[in-house]
Design a protein around this motif. Structure first.
Motif, PDB file in Angstrom:
ATOM      1  N   HIS B  97      45.336  30.313 -72.572  1.00  0.00           N
ATOM      2  CA  HIS B  97      46.468  30.756 -73.052  1.00  0.00           C
ATOM      3  C   HIS B  97      46.309  32.280 -73.175  1.00  0.00           C
ATOM      4  CE1 HIS B  97      45.696  30.352 -77.506  1.00  0.00           C
ATOM      5  NE2 HIS B  97      44.669  30.016 -76.953  1.00  0.00           N
ATOM      6  N   HIS B  98      45.329  33.066 -72.707  1.00  0.00           N
ATOM      7  CA  HIS B  98      45.009  34.311 -72.882  1.00  0.00           C
ATOM      8  C   HIS B  98      45.213  34.977 -71.800  1.00  0.00           C
ATOM      9  CE1 HIS B  98      42.287  32.199 -75.727  1.00  0.00           C
ATOM     10  NE2 HIS B  98      42.640  33.229 -76.393  1.00  0.00           N
ATOM     11  N   ARG B  99      45.252  36.505 -71.716  1.00  0.00           N
ATOM     12  CA  ARG B  99      45.433  37.274 -70.734  1.00  0.00           C
ATOM     13  C   ARG B  99      44.314  37.130 -69.633  1.00  0.00           C
ATOM     14  NH1 ARG B  99      42.238  43.274 -71.514  1.00  0.00           N
ATOM     15  NH2 ARG B  99      40.391  42.239 -71.898  1.00  0.00           N
ATOM     16  N   ILE B 100      44.402  37.677 -68.538  1.00  0.00           N
ATOM     17  CA  ILE B 100      43.523  37.559 -67.599  1.00  0.00           C
ATOM     18  C   ILE B 100      42.574  38.723 -67.380  1.00  0.00           C
ATOM     19  CG2 ILE B 100      42.820  36.690 -65.165  1.00  0.00           C
ATOM     20  CD1 ILE B 100      45.257  34.891 -65.085  1.00  0.00           C
ATOM     21  N   PHE B 103      37.647  38.575 -64.629  1.00  0.00           N
ATOM     22  CA  PHE B 103      37.627  37.077 -63.974  1.00  0.00           C
ATOM     23  C   PHE B 103      37.723  37.049 -62.371  1.00  0.00           C
ATOM     24  CE2 PHE B 103      39.580  33.378 -62.566  1.00  0.00           C
ATOM     25  CZ  PHE B 103      38.811  32.225 -62.888  1.00  0.00           C
ATOM     26  N   GLN B 104      36.975  36.686 -61.719  1.00  0.00           N
ATOM     27  CA  GLN B 104      37.518  36.248 -60.279  1.00  0.00           C
ATOM     28  C   GLN B 104      36.456  35.202 -59.672  1.00  0.00           C
ATOM     29  OE1 GLN B 104      36.334  39.815 -57.889  1.00  0.00           O
ATOM     30  NE2 GLN B 104      33.969  39.871 -58.375  1.00  0.00           N
ATOM     31  N   PRO B 108      39.730  29.403 -53.731  1.00  0.00           N
ATOM     32  CA  PRO B 108      40.911  28.969 -54.502  1.00  0.00           C
ATOM     33  C   PRO B 108      40.538  28.124 -55.354  1.00  0.00           C
ATOM     34  CG  PRO B 108      41.615  28.978 -51.903  1.00  0.00           C
ATOM     35  CD  PRO B 108      39.884  29.020 -52.261  1.00  0.00           C
ATOM     36  N   LEU B 109      41.312  27.874 -56.605  1.00  0.00           N
ATOM     37  CA  LEU B 109      41.016  26.987 -57.694  1.00  0.00           C
ATOM     38  C   LEU B 109      42.335  26.386 -58.303  1.00  0.00           C
ATOM     39  CD1 LEU B 109      40.039  29.018 -60.951  1.00  0.00           C
ATOM     40  CD2 LEU B 109      41.104  29.894 -58.930  1.00  0.00           C
ATOM     41  N   TYR B 110      42.099  25.610 -59.299  1.00  0.00           N
ATOM     42  CA  TYR B 110      43.244  25.278 -60.275  1.00  0.00           C
ATOM     43  C   TYR B 110      43.091  26.019 -61.530  1.00  0.00           C
ATOM     44  CZ  TYR B 110      46.572  22.594 -62.929  1.00  0.00           C
ATOM     45  OH  TYR B 110      47.646  22.361 -63.991  1.00  0.00           O
ATOM     46  N   TYR B 111      44.404  27.040 -61.788  1.00  0.00           N
ATOM     47  CA  TYR B 111      44.212  27.833 -62.801  1.00  0.00           C
ATOM     48  C   TYR B 111      45.665  27.613 -63.531  1.00  0.00           C
ATOM     49  CZ  TYR B 111      43.264  32.018 -65.299  1.00  0.00           C
ATOM     50  OH  TYR B 111      42.974  32.918 -66.638  1.00  0.00           O
ATOM     51  N   ARG B 112      45.522  27.327 -64.634  1.00  0.00           N
ATOM     52  CA  ARG B 112      46.752  27.007 -65.507  1.00  0.00           C
ATOM     53  C   ARG B 112      46.742  27.833 -66.895  1.00  0.00           C
ATOM     54  NH1 ARG B 112      50.417  22.345 -65.663  1.00  0.00           N
ATOM     55  NH2 ARG B 112      52.101  22.782 -67.174  1.00  0.00           N
ATOM     56  N   ALA B 113      47.460  28.871 -66.705  1.00  0.00           N
ATOM     57  CA  ALA B 113      47.630  29.711 -68.123  1.00  0.00           C
ATOM     58  C   ALA B 113      49.309  29.785 -68.716  1.00  0.00           C
ATOM     59  CB  ALA B 113      47.287  31.187 -68.001  1.00  0.00           C
ATOM     60  N   GLU B 114      49.512  29.548 -69.922  1.00  0.00           N
ATOM     61  CA  GLU B 114      50.921  29.822 -70.329  1.00  0.00           C
ATOM     62  C   GLU B 114      50.749  30.391 -71.613  1.00  0.00           C
ATOM     63  OE1 GLU B 114      53.338  26.390 -70.163  1.00  0.00           O
ATOM     64  OE2 GLU B 114      52.094  25.489 -68.617  1.00  0.00           O
ATOM     65  N   PRO B 115      51.917  31.590 -71.652  1.00  0.00           N
ATOM     66  CA  PRO B 115      51.663  32.436 -72.834  1.00  0.00           C
ATOM     67  C   PRO B 115      52.101  31.718 -74.058  1.00  0.00           C
ATOM     68  CG  PRO B 115      53.738  32.830 -71.487  1.00  0.00           C
ATOM     69  CD  PRO B 115      53.141  31.850 -70.634  1.00  0.00           C
ATOM     70  N   GLU B 129      52.655  15.543 -67.586  1.00  0.00           N
ATOM     71  CA  GLU B 129      53.162  15.737 -66.010  1.00  0.00           C
ATOM     72  C   GLU B 129      52.470  14.596 -65.135  1.00  0.00           C
ATOM     73  OE1 GLU B 129      53.289  20.541 -66.780  1.00  0.00           O
ATOM     74  OE2 GLU B 129      51.601  19.717 -65.540  1.00  0.00           O
TER      75      GLU B 129
END
Lengths: 269, 269
Positions: B97-100, B103-104, B108-115, B129
């Motif tokens: 839940h932080h800024r990105i 990072f790299q 491809p990957l699973y990335y889930r961020a929410e503010p 879900e």
């Protein structure tokens, strides 16, 4: 600066970039946001086919974004594939299926990436998660994006999730994936507008080995037989190319992108 | 290299980092994956309280990961906050839940961020879900993480989603958010182990203006009155500090992190 959020895919937009932008526009509008899908460049013939099929106008083209502009990126994250000025825009959300690189934000954001074959597969999941009804227009847009990115499920990047999403979207839209998809891919690889001279130069590499000069050229299609209808004209064009450029050999490869089959026309001096 | 995926939060782990790792471990195990939650350093007293409450052993501590090691990052993404060697690990997923930044990935990957205010709020949504039942243990872990990161919903980073998730988790776990949360936060800000001398030096800044030398010191608590029980001892310690260091002024601020109230003890030479 525009008050509304701008939604766009990568430069040189493909069908996934355009369709996913339009679907996200609908998604956000359903939630009451002020948004607009835009594009970073000309669309290809395949995407044109989809928009014509649905009677949708081309999204507005932009090249750059102003400082602080609220944006949503679909189908890409790397800044070098994005709008000019993206470094100082406010990235509210990213929906993507690529690796993450050359990307950073000052603030927390919504970021959703999954290792699937198409951005629209993730959008389909988002509609489901929000219990948001998918209308026919968006169903066809997402289906088109998935067919495009996975080459009708033939691409090695295609996952079971892409197939499942596409099949559900086919049910909603009442569209036959194979016949519609093939027409769409055909439109994208339509070579009829090209003269035989243009065809053999679309993607041609000049090579030499010792004193031998040769050219290897390739075209992509979903219907090799359509190209071969003009076999005689193509051969004439190749012979002309050989004599004009003093070539020893000209190899013309016609590749079926769906089956990875190729037919070859090779002519020697 | 370990075959299983390792799941961990940031260095100097807080309650969200530890709890979200343990919850993700359960999430992946439910899906049949071979995973282990680990940690990058010592846990704080607040996290200890949560683990003791649930009778959960501390996750194993690691410092670095080997090349190609499959990892899942929770509650962080920046490489400088992560395990040594993270650059060459295979990052399968990130939930954050932080800024990105910093990072790299190559793939491809699973990335889930929410503010939102807490990683566990996103994990709660993931369980929903997937239609995956949330058991009492995971409910308490997620609730603890949310209470910790949002300071019982008082933090400016707290969102309605954090509140909703926490309330649902309270129902599942049968826990009263306020009484449990307050005990947990108290444990984390427990100042009883410190002598008055240590207390006034925990977070002390020495400053000077012209010929005036002064110190401003602060402690955080959820019970100012607990600290003030030792007011006389603290004043004695401050006076000693003033005379030993030739200070003109010592300001000791006792802040209630829940209400952002402060009591101040100020003593002049």
């Amino acid at each position: 600066m525009e008050n509304k959020m701008l939604i766009f895919g990568h430069k040189n937009p493909d069908t996934d970039s355009i369709c996913s932008s339009l679907v996200m526009e609908k998604f956000y509008k359903n939630l009451g946001f002020d948004v607009e899908a835009v594009r970073l460049g000309n669309v290809n013939k395949e995407t044109e086919y989809v928009l014509n099929y649905l009677g949708i106008l081309l999204p507005r083209e932009i090249q750059k974004v102003e400082e602080g502009q609220k944006v949503v990126l679909v189908d890409h994250n790397e800044f070098n594939q994005s709008a000019e000025g993206i470094e100082s825009a406010t990235i509210e959300a990213v929906i993507d299926h690529h690796r993450i690189a050359n990307f950073q934000t000052k603030d927390p954001l919504y970021y959703r990436a999954e290792p699937v074959g198409c951005t629209s597969t993730i959008l389909y999941k988002k509609f489901k998660e929000e219990n948001m009804a998918i209308e026919k227009r968006e169903a066809i847009l997402m289906l088109s994006a998935i067919v495009s990115d996975t080459l009708l499920f033939k691409s090695p990047t295609c996952t079971q999730e892409d197939k499942n999403a596409c099949e559900e979207l086919a049910k909603i839209s009442g569209i036959d994936i194979n016949s519609y998809g093939l027409e769409m891919l055909k439109a994208g690889t339509d070579l009829n507008d090209f003269t035989p001279e243009q065809l053999i130069n679309l993607d041609a590499k000049s090579l030499s080995k010792g004193n031998t000069k040769y050219v290897i050229a390739q075209v992509n299609t979903v219907a090799i037989e359509d190209v071969l209808k003009r076999e005689e004209e193509i051969k004439e064009a190749i012979k002309k190319e050989i004599s004009e450029n003093g070539l020893d050999l000209f190899v013309f490869v016609i590749t079926d992108i769906l089956n990875s089959n190729s037919e070859i026309i090779a002519i020697r001096k």
